[in-house]
Design a protein around this motif. Structure first.
Motif, PDB file in Angstrom:
ATOM      1  N   ASP A 283      40.010  37.238  29.325  1.00  0.00           N
ATOM      2  CA  ASP A 283      41.227  36.008  29.014  1.00  0.00           C
ATOM      3  C   ASP A 283      42.672  36.516  27.843  1.00  0.00           C
ATOM      4  O   ASP A 283      43.209  35.707  27.306  1.00  0.00           O
ATOM      5  CB  ASP A 283      41.213  34.820  28.121  1.00  0.00           C
ATOM      6  CG  ASP A 283      40.119  34.550  27.051  1.00  0.00           C
ATOM      7  OD1 ASP A 283      40.213  35.761  26.978  1.00  0.00           O
ATOM      8  OD2 ASP A 283      39.420  33.958  26.601  1.00  0.00           O
TER       9      ASP A 283
ATOM     10  N   ILE B  74      44.717  38.779  31.379  1.00  0.00           N
ATOM     11  CA  ILE B  74      44.672  37.685  32.592  1.00  0.00           C
ATOM     12  C   ILE B  74      45.079  37.589  34.339  1.00  0.00           C
ATOM     13  O   ILE B  74      44.177  36.776  34.680  1.00  0.00           O
ATOM     14  CB  ILE B  74      46.168  36.479  31.552  1.00  0.00           C
ATOM     15  CG1 ILE B  74      44.628  36.425  30.839  1.00  0.00           C
ATOM     16  CG2 ILE B  74      46.147  35.500  32.302  1.00  0.00           C
ATOM     17  CD1 ILE B  74      46.274  35.169  28.935  1.00  0.00           C
TER      18      ILE B  74
ATOM     19  N   LYS C 226      42.281  36.878  36.699  1.00  0.00           N
ATOM     20  CA  LYS C 226      42.556  36.007  37.941  1.00  0.00           C
ATOM     21  C   LYS C 226      42.222  36.874  38.869  1.00  0.00           C
ATOM     22  O   LYS C 226      41.640  36.137  39.923  1.00  0.00           O
ATOM     23  CB  LYS C 226      43.301  35.225  37.672  1.00  0.00           C
ATOM     24  CG  LYS C 226      43.847  33.984  36.413  1.00  0.00           C
ATOM     25  CD  LYS C 226      45.045  33.370  36.716  1.00  0.00           C
ATOM     26  CE  LYS C 226      45.692  32.480  35.620  1.00  0.00           C
ATOM     27  NZ  LYS C 226      46.010  32.016  35.156  1.00  0.00           N
TER      28      LYS C 226
END
Length: 376
Positions: free
Chosen positions: A280, A285, A289
């Motif tokens: 994170d 990020i 994802k």
């Protein structure tokens, strides 16, 4: 006239043939070799290599490739064996289509392949080979992970400051990486006034760790520093927890994989370890994802460092193409070494006169339930 027509026709045919050859070469893929343990006890880590490299290549190819050419990742399985790594290095070296190599997973297999790849002038970017001597093989060796030398203080801080240990038992896997980590961390602990009450090798292929657990209990440590790979560590933790459910345990980042938690069957609970990658983090990020959407799991540092190894190699290739220079093995190696800083998913990537990157930030995580959480 007939003679002139003949030579004109021949010239046109030659020109068309040359154009066809150039077009054929332009259509050929750019091949990057990838090797690691795709089967065997460390296959979960090899799978991370393969997943990250494949996802990276797909993204590059979807955006037009490199100079219009598609990137092909040629995956080979070492089965975790250094001898197999050397054989595969020879295979890559003898194939002129292979322009650079990413791998291997352990320092031992990476170092077995290194001299062969160096002789073939192939740049080797190892995602997780942390032995200090790996990049000393030749100017063709690079890595994306910190060295064990640079990890000594983070390991010691974890044991002494984070977990409050004063008497430490070190259990290490008997390979190049495990032995050098044991030596470096043990020496630093003693310098800081801590007591290393036991330093014991975990012999490869061992399945019964009960005699080792008995030695640990007899030594009376505050906790254990586990320097081993995830499969062996999971079995060790099961047998340790049967004898002592509460003894503090800290490990190396080799335990940062869900397979460790799965195989340990609950015995991994509370194990603390450092990590150089947080899924994170701002720079990670988007990658995290996409990786989770594609593979149904969060990336770990094996995934991230492989992604960044691919980024380093392909960025060098793109720069050569942009400069109008040929894509040769030597040119790719030279461009990697001299490239400006690149932002990767694990941080800024820049080689400073060797195959080691600049300083990386370190965080700590702990096993909680079926996953990892930050540890403060």
């Amino acid at each position: 006239m007939k003679g002139s027509a003949f030579w004109m026709g021949a010239a046109v045919a030659l020109a068309l043939g040359s154009q066809s050859l150039v077009a054929a070469r332009a259509a050929e893929p750019i091949v990057i070799g990838l090797f690691g343990p795709m089967s065997g006890e460390r296959s979960a880590l090899g799978s991370r290599f393969k997943e990250a490299a494949a996802m990276f290549a797909e993204e590059v190819n979807a955006s037009g490739g490199i100079g219009g050419r598609q990137v092909e990742v040629r995956v080979e399985d070492t089965r975790g064996a250094p001898r197999e790594a050397a054989t595969l290095a020879q295979k890559f070296a003898q194939d002129p289509a292979v322009l650079a190599v990413v791998g291997g997973q352990t320092s031992t297999e990476s170092m077995a392949a290194g001299p062969i790849l160096a002789e073939a002038k192939l740049a080797q970017v190892a995602p997780t080979a942390s032995h200090p001597d790996y990049v000393k093989i030749s100017p063709y060796q690079f890595r994306t992970t910190p060295t064990q030398s640079s990890m000594v203080q983070p390991h010691v801080d974890m044991l002494l400051k984070k977990l409050g240990m004063k008497k430490v038992a070190i259990v290490y896997f008997k390979d190049d990486w495990g032995m050098v980590t044991n030596d470096l961390v043990g020496k630093r602990l003693k310098e800081l006034g801590a007591e290393v009450v036991l330093s014991e090798a975990m012999i490869p292929e061992t399945r019964d760790f009960r005699p080792l657990v008995t030695k640990i209990k007899a030594a009376g440590p505050d906790g254990v520093f586990l320097v081993s790979h995830y499969a062996e560590s999971a079995l060790f933790m099961q047998q340790l927890r049967q004898a002592d459910p509460n003894l503090k345990v800290a490990g190396t980042d080799t335990l940062n994989d869900p397979k460790f938690i799965e195989l340990a069957g609950g015995a991994a609970e509370g194990v603390v370890m450092p990590t150089q990658f947080l899924a994170d983090a701002p720079e990670a990020i988007k990658f995290s994802k996409a990786y989770e959407a594609k593979f149904g799991k969060e990336p770990n540092y094996y995934s991230a460092f492989t992604w960044d190894a691919m980024l380093i190699v392909t960025s060098a290739m793109k720069q050569l193409v942009a400069d109008g220079k040929p894509l040769t093995r030597q040119a790719i190696r030279d461009q990697i070494a001299s490239a400006a800083p690149i932002q990767g998913v694990s941080g800024s990537l820049k080689y400073e006169g060797s195959g080691d990157l600049g300083e990386r930030s370190i965080n700590y995580i702990v096993v909680k339930g079926k996953g990892y959480q930050p540890f403060n």
